[in-house]
Write a protein that holds these residues in place. Structure first.
Motif, PDB file in Angstrom:
ATOM      1  N   VAL A   1       0.924  -0.697   0.018  1.00 16.93           N
ATOM      2  CA  VAL A   1      -0.364   0.676   0.008  1.00 16.93           C
ATOM      3  C   VAL A   1       0.771   1.351  -0.065  1.00 16.93           C
ATOM      4  O   VAL A   1       0.499   2.419  -0.666  1.00 16.93           O
ATOM      5  CB  VAL A   1      -0.729  -0.069   1.243  1.00 16.93           C
ATOM      6  CG1 VAL A   1      -0.483  -0.088   2.108  1.00 16.93           C
ATOM      7  CG2 VAL A   1      -2.217   1.018   1.119  1.00 16.93           C
ATOM      8  N   ALA A   2       2.138   1.451   0.986  1.00 10.49           N
ATOM      9  CA  ALA A   2       2.568   2.026   0.735  1.00 10.49           C
ATOM     10  C   ALA A   2       3.587   2.533  -0.456  1.00 10.49           C
ATOM     11  O   ALA A   2       3.564   3.606  -1.676  1.00 10.49           O
ATOM     12  CB  ALA A   2       4.079   2.175   1.660  1.00 10.49           C
ATOM     13  N   CYS A   3       4.380   1.601  -1.553  1.00  9.81           N
ATOM     14  CA  CYS A   3       4.056   1.995  -3.138  1.00  9.81           C
ATOM     15  C   CYS A   3       3.189   2.571  -3.444  1.00  9.81           C
ATOM     16  O   CYS A   3       3.481   3.202  -4.420  1.00  9.81           O
ATOM     17  CB  CYS A   3       5.180   0.462  -3.711  1.00  9.81           C
ATOM     18  SG  CYS A   3       6.252  -0.498  -2.688  1.00  9.81           S
ATOM     19  N   VAL A   4       1.873   1.447  -3.775  1.00  9.31           N
ATOM     20  CA  VAL A   4       0.862   2.904  -4.393  1.00  9.31           C
ATOM     21  C   VAL A   4       0.259   3.786  -3.875  1.00  9.31           C
ATOM     22  O   VAL A   4       0.269   4.453  -5.218  1.00  9.31           O
ATOM     23  CB  VAL A   4      -0.801   1.766  -4.104  1.00  9.31           C
ATOM     24  CG1 VAL A   4      -1.678   1.908  -4.705  1.00  9.31           C
ATOM     25  CG2 VAL A   4      -0.208  -0.201  -4.045  1.00  9.31           C
ATOM     26  N   ARG A   5       1.258   4.473  -3.095  1.00  9.11           N
ATOM     27  CA  ARG A   5       0.687   5.720  -2.819  1.00  9.11           C
ATOM     28  C   ARG A   5       1.865   6.552  -2.611  1.00  9.11           C
ATOM     29  O   ARG A   5       1.544   7.721  -3.131  1.00  9.11           O
ATOM     30  CB  ARG A   5       1.002   5.732  -1.004  1.00  9.11           C
ATOM     31  CG  ARG A   5      -1.165   5.292  -0.666  1.00  9.11           C
ATOM     32  CD  ARG A   5      -1.411   5.788   1.098  1.00  9.11           C
ATOM     33  NE  ARG A   5      -2.545   5.776   1.269  1.00  9.11           N
ATOM     34  CZ  ARG A   5      -2.559   4.306   2.608  1.00  9.11           C
ATOM     35  NH1 ARG A   5      -1.554   4.979   3.109  1.00  9.11           N
ATOM     36  NH2 ARG A   5      -3.950   4.167   2.477  1.00  9.11           N
ATOM     37  N   GLY A   6       3.065   5.559  -2.431  1.00 10.31           N
ATOM     38  CA  GLY A   6       4.463   7.205  -4.132  1.00 10.31           C
ATOM     39  C   GLY A   6       3.592   7.049  -4.561  1.00 10.31           C
ATOM     40  O   GLY A   6       3.809   7.894  -5.905  1.00 10.31           O
ATOM     41  N   VAL A   7       3.184   6.343  -5.653  1.00  6.24           N
ATOM     42  CA  VAL A   7       2.697   6.060  -6.979  1.00  6.24           C
ATOM     43  C   VAL A   7       1.823   6.660  -6.963  1.00  6.24           C
ATOM     44  O   VAL A   7       1.938   7.676  -8.264  1.00  6.24           O
ATOM     45  CB  VAL A   7       2.372   4.755  -8.011  1.00  6.24           C
ATOM     46  CG1 VAL A   7       1.772   4.733  -9.113  1.00  6.24           C
ATOM     47  CG2 VAL A   7       3.555   3.689  -7.791  1.00  6.24           C
ATOM     48  N   VAL A   8       0.829   7.038  -6.592  1.00  4.99           N
ATOM     49  CA  VAL A   8      -0.666   7.930  -6.616  1.00  4.99           C
ATOM     50  C   VAL A   8       0.475   9.401  -7.028  1.00  4.99           C
ATOM     51  O   VAL A   8      -0.204  10.231  -7.529  1.00  4.99           O
ATOM     52  CB  VAL A   8      -1.914   7.916  -6.282  1.00  4.99           C
ATOM     53  CG1 VAL A   8      -2.669   8.735  -6.141  1.00  4.99           C
ATOM     54  CG2 VAL A   8      -2.337   6.295  -5.990  1.00  4.99           C
ATOM     55  N   ASP A   9       1.199   9.233  -6.269  1.00  2.00           N
ATOM     56  CA  ASP A   9       1.614  11.170  -5.613  1.00  2.00           C
ATOM     57  C   ASP A   9       2.718  11.365  -7.651  1.00  2.00           C
ATOM     58  O   ASP A   9       2.616  12.619  -7.618  1.00  2.00           O
ATOM     59  CB  ASP A   9       3.101  11.221  -4.864  1.00  2.00           C
ATOM     60  CG  ASP A   9       1.736  11.181  -2.971  1.00  2.00           C
ATOM     61  OD1 ASP A   9       1.021  11.291  -3.242  1.00  2.00           O
ATOM     62  OD2 ASP A   9       2.708  10.751  -1.856  1.00  2.00           O
ATOM     63  N   ILE A  10       3.018  10.302  -7.291  1.00  2.00           N
ATOM     64  CA  ILE A  10       4.281  10.588  -8.595  1.00  2.00           C
ATOM     65  C   ILE A  10       3.223  10.013  -9.864  1.00  2.00           C
ATOM     66  O   ILE A  10       3.355  11.668 -10.580  1.00  2.00           O
ATOM     67  CB  ILE A  10       5.258   9.455  -9.169  1.00  2.00           C
ATOM     68  CG1 ILE A  10       6.062   9.362  -8.593  1.00  2.00           C
ATOM     69  CG2 ILE A  10       5.783   9.603 -10.615  1.00  2.00           C
ATOM     70  CD1 ILE A  10       6.817   7.677  -8.356  1.00  2.00           C
ATOM     71  N   ILE A  11       2.285  10.236 -10.250  1.00  2.00           N
ATOM     72  CA  ILE A  11       0.949  10.467 -11.123  1.00  2.00           C
ATOM     73  C   ILE A  11       0.677  12.184 -10.721  1.00  2.00           C
ATOM     74  O   ILE A  11       0.577  12.671 -12.204  1.00  2.00           O
ATOM     75  CB  ILE A  11      -0.036   9.521 -10.680  1.00  2.00           C
ATOM     76  CG1 ILE A  11       0.353   7.643 -11.227  1.00  2.00           C
ATOM     77  CG2 ILE A  11      -1.194   9.850 -12.107  1.00  2.00           C
ATOM     78  CD1 ILE A  11      -0.120   7.048 -11.379  1.00  2.00           C
ATOM     79  N   ARG A  12      -0.244  12.123  -9.943  1.00  2.00           N
ATOM     80  CA  ARG A  12      -0.993  13.452  -9.481  1.00  2.00           C
ATOM     81  C   ARG A  12       0.234  14.673  -9.923  1.00  2.00           C
ATOM     82  O   ARG A  12      -0.122  16.165 -10.082  1.00  2.00           O
ATOM     83  CB  ARG A  12      -0.745  13.540  -7.775  1.00  2.00           C
ATOM     84  CG  ARG A  12      -2.090  12.544  -8.254  1.00  2.00           C
ATOM     85  CD  ARG A  12      -3.460  12.403  -7.388  1.00  2.00           C
ATOM     86  NE  ARG A  12      -4.877  11.943  -6.942  1.00  2.00           N
ATOM     87  CZ  ARG A  12      -5.556  11.343  -6.212  1.00  2.00           C
ATOM     88  NH1 ARG A  12      -4.518  11.379  -5.221  1.00  2.00           N
ATOM     89  NH2 ARG A  12      -6.007  10.540  -6.229  1.00  2.00           N
ATOM     90  N   ALA A  13       1.692  14.428  -9.179  1.00  3.29           N
ATOM     91  CA  ALA A  13       2.436  15.114  -9.838  1.00  3.29           C
ATOM     92  C   ALA A  13       2.876  16.044 -11.099  1.00  3.29           C
ATOM     93  O   ALA A  13       2.961  16.978 -11.318  1.00  3.29           O
ATOM     94  CB  ALA A  13       3.662  15.106  -9.348  1.00  3.29           C
ATOM     95  N   ASP A  14       2.357  15.677 -12.114  1.00  2.00           N
ATOM     96  CA  ASP A  14       2.522  15.922 -13.457  1.00  2.00           C
ATOM     97  C   ASP A  14       0.730  15.471 -14.472  1.00  2.00           C
ATOM     98  O   ASP A  14       0.326  14.553 -14.303  1.00  2.00           O
ATOM     99  CB  ASP A  14       3.615  15.467 -13.902  1.00  2.00           C
ATOM    100  CG  ASP A  14       3.618  16.049 -15.226  1.00  2.00           C
ATOM    101  OD1 ASP A  14       2.551  16.493 -16.099  1.00  2.00           O
ATOM    102  OD2 ASP A  14       4.554  15.569 -15.866  1.00  2.00           O
ATOM    103  N   ALA A  15       0.351  16.394 -14.436  1.00  3.09           N
ATOM    104  CA  ALA A  15      -1.340  16.450 -15.082  1.00  3.09           C
ATOM    105  C   ALA A  15      -0.995  16.489 -16.250  1.00  3.09           C
ATOM    106  O   ALA A  15      -2.079  14.881 -17.133  1.00  3.09           O
ATOM    107  CB  ALA A  15      -1.748  17.737 -14.699  1.00  3.09           C
ATOM    108  N   GLY A  16      -0.180  15.808 -16.843  1.00  2.24           N
ATOM    109  CA  GLY A  16       0.432  15.102 -18.332  1.00  2.24           C
ATOM    110  C   GLY A  16       0.017  13.871 -17.932  1.00  2.24           C
ATOM    111  O   GLY A  16      -0.003  12.700 -19.143  1.00  2.24           O
ATOM    112  N   ARG A  17       0.886  13.225 -16.757  1.00  2.00           N
ATOM    113  CA  ARG A  17       0.212  11.542 -16.570  1.00  2.00           C
ATOM    114  C   ARG A  17      -0.904  11.206 -17.082  1.00  2.00           C
ATOM    115  O   ARG A  17      -1.725  10.857 -15.676  1.00  2.00           O
ATOM    116  CB  ARG A  17       1.355  11.719 -15.129  1.00  2.00           C
ATOM    117  CG  ARG A  17       3.010  12.043 -15.118  1.00  2.00           C
ATOM    118  CD  ARG A  17       3.586  11.319 -14.156  1.00  2.00           C
ATOM    119  NE  ARG A  17       4.623  11.655 -14.385  1.00  2.00           N
ATOM    120  CZ  ARG A  17       5.678  12.647 -13.718  1.00  2.00           C
ATOM    121  NH1 ARG A  17       5.480  13.072 -12.488  1.00  2.00           N
ATOM    122  NH2 ARG A  17       7.244  12.705 -13.480  1.00  2.00           N
TER     123      ARG A  17
END
Ligand code: ASP
Length: 439
Positions: A16-32
Motif C-alpha cells: 500500500v505504501a508503494c501504491v500511495r507513492g505511485v499515486v503521488d508521482i501520477i498526481r505531480a504531473d497533469a500530463g501523466r
C-alpha cells in the motif's frame, strides 16, 4: 501540455505504501494521463511475485492438486491492499471468480493476467481514473503476434481528456481468450498504450535509476547511461531484459516516442532516456556480455567461389529450427555462432548434418563461448576504438576467439572463453573510461 504514459513495475506497486507513492508521482504531473500498472511484485527479497503465485495456482489446479497455498497468499495480498486503500471495488467477488476458473484453461494466461487486472482495478479507483480492460482493445492474432488494429481500437478508448488505467501484460485473441505477453510484458503494454494514446513520452517507472553502462555485478561503479538510442539498446541486448522488456522498443520506433526509465524510490534521479536519435560525444555507450554460446567453424577450400554455400548452411539451420546469432566469415572459412538455448543440446546432430550436406574440409564445434558487445553510435567518428578494445584484452591476457564488427560501425563484438567473460567486460569498460579522460 505533454501527454505522458507511465508504466509502474511490480516492485513499484508491491504494497500500500508503494501504491500511495505511485499515486503521488501520477498526481505531480497533469500530463501523466495513461497509467499502466503491473501486478504486485516482491515486498522484500524473500517475498513472491503475485504473477509467480498465479502461475503456481494454475499449474496445481490443472494437475488436480491442491492450490490452497498460492491461493491464500494471493487472496490475502489483494484483500489487504483493497482494505488499506479503502476501495469499494468488490475484490472478494473477483477473487472467487478467479478461483472458479483456476483450472479451466490449458494455458495459464487467464490466471497470470489476473494480477494486473485486479491491481489495475484498485489503482483506477484510487486515482478516480477510467479502467480500460486490455481484453477489449489489445488484440493478438491467432498466430500470437500483436494485431496492429490494436492501436486504433485502444486509441479510440483513450481519446477523452481524463485519466486512464490500462493494466499491463495481457490482451486477447480474436476469440476473446486472454493471452499474455512473455514475462515482464507490462513494459510492452506501456509502449502500446504510449503509441495508441499518441503520448509524447513513455515513462517506465521501475526500481533502478536507469541502465548502467555495464553489469554492476562485474563493475560496481559502472556509470549510468544518460541517453541511448533504440538501435544501441538492441545491440546491448546481451545485458538481458532486467530493466526493460526487449520488445518494448518496437511499437515506439515508428512514432519515435522516447522512453524514460525512472526509479519510483528515487524520483528525482535523472534515469535513462531511450530515444530515436542522439548526438553521441562518447564512442561507447555500453558493454554487454553473456555466456552460453557455441561456435561452429567450417573450412572448405574455395568456399568463396562455391555458389550457394552460405544458403545451404542457413537452410540446414532453418530446417532444424535453429536461429543464428553471428556469422563471421573468411575466404575459405565460415563461423556460425549460436546461442546454447537455441541449440538445445543438438550440437553434434547439427555438426553431422552440416558434414553430410556440405562436405567441408574441416568442421569443429566449440562450446563454452561468451560474447561481449561493445556498443556506441559515436564509434564511427572515432579512430582507435577497436585498437583500444583489443589492447585492453591483450593486456589482461584474454584470448579473443572471434571478432565481428558490424558495417554500421556501431558495435564491436568479441567472443571469448566463458571463464574470461567478467575480465573482458571489466577491462573494456576501464579502457573506455580512461579514453574519456584522455579525449
Ligand atoms: N507481472 C508480469 C510478470 O511478472 C508482467 C510484468 O510485470 O511486466 O512477468
Amino acid at each position: 501540455m505533454s501527454r505522458v504514459t507511465c508504466k509502474f513495475g511490480g516492485s513499484s506497486l508491491a504494497d500500500v505504501a508503494c501504491v500511495r507513492g505511485v499515486v503521488d508521482i501520477i498526481r505531480a504531473d497533469a500530463g501523466r494521463r495513461f497509467v499502466v500498472p503491473s501486478a504486485p511484485g516482491k515486498r522484500d527479497a524473500g517475498d513472491k511475485k503475485v504473477t509467480d503465485l498465479l502461475y503456481a495456482w494454475h499449474s496445481l489446479a490443472l494437475g488436480g492438486l491442491d492450490p490452497a497455498e498460492p491461493r491464500r497468499i494471493i487472496e490475502e495480498r489483494f484483500l489487504e491492499l483493497a482494505r488499506d486503500l479503502g476501495v469499494t471495488f468488490d475484490i472478494a467477488a473477483h477473487l472467487a471468480e478467479i478461483a472458479e476458473k483456476a483450472g479451466m484453461y490449458e494455458a495459464p494466461d487467464y490466471m497470470a493476467s489476473r494480477g494486473e487486472y485486479l491491481n489495475g482495478r484498485l489503482v483506477a479507483e484510487v486515482l478516480g481514473a477510467e479502467f480500460v480492460d486490455p481484453a477489449d482493445c489489445i488484440r493478438f492474432r491467432a498466430t500470437g503476434e500483436l494485431d496492429p488494429a490494436t492501436y486504433d481500437l485502444l486509441g479510440a478508448r483513450l481519446q477523452g481528456d481524463g485519466l486512464y488505467v490500462v493494466p499491463g501484460f495481457y490482451g486477447a485473441l480474436p476469440d476473446g481468450t486472454i493471452k499474455t505477453f512473455s514475462r515482464g510484458g507490462s513494459d510492452v503494454t506501456g509502449s502500446i498504450v504510449a503509441r495508441a494514446s499518441k503520448s509524447d513520452l513513455y515513462e517506465n517507472w521501475t526500481d533502478v535509476s536507469g541502465f548502467r553502462m555495464t553489469d554492476p555485478r562485474i563493475v560496481p561503479s559502472a556509470r549510468r547511461i544518460e541517453e541511448v538510442t533504440y538501435t544501441e539498446l538492441r545491440e546491448l541486448s546481451y545485458m538481458g531484459a532486467t530493466v526493460l522488456h526487449e520488445e518494448a522498443i518496437f511499437p515506439l520506433r515508428e512514432p519515435g516516442i522516447p522512453i524514460h526509465i525512472r526509479n519510483t524510490k528515487a524520483p528525482s534521479e535523472p534515469g535513462t532516456m531511450i530515444v530515436a536519435e542522439r548526438e553521441a560525444a562518447r564512442p561507447v555507450c555500453g558493454i554487454a556480455g553473456r555466456a552460453g554460446f557455441t561456435m561452429i567453424n567450417i573450412e572448405k577450400t574455395l568456399m568463396n567461389r562455391e555458389k550457394g554455400f552460405g544458403r545451404r548452411v542457413l537452410t540446414l539451420l532453418e530446417e532444424m529450427n535453429i536461429s543464428w546469432e553471428h556469422l563471421p566469415t573468411g575466404i575459405d572459412t565460415m563461423s556460425i555462432i549460436l546461442r546454447d538455448d537455441e541449440l538445445k543440446g543438438r550440437g553434434e546432430e547439427l555438426l553431422a548434418t552440416l558434414k553430410k550436406f556440405l562436405s567441408p574440409d574441416v568442421i569443429t564445434l566449440s562450446p563454452g563461448l561468451a560474447m561481449v558487445a561493445t556498443v556506441g553510435q559515436g564509434m564511427n567518428h572515432h579512430i582507435g576504438v577497436a585498437a583500444t578494445l583489443t589492447a585492453a584484452l591483450a593486456k589482461a591476457g584474454v584470448n579473443i576467439r572471434v571478432i565481428d564488427q558490424g558495417s554500421s560501425e556501431m558495435n564491436i563484438i568479441v567472443g571469448v572463453e566463458e571463464k574470461d567473460l567478467a575480465a573482458a567486460v571489466r577491462v573494456i569498460y576501464e579502457a573506455f573510461e580512461a579514453w574519456e579522460g584522455r579525449h
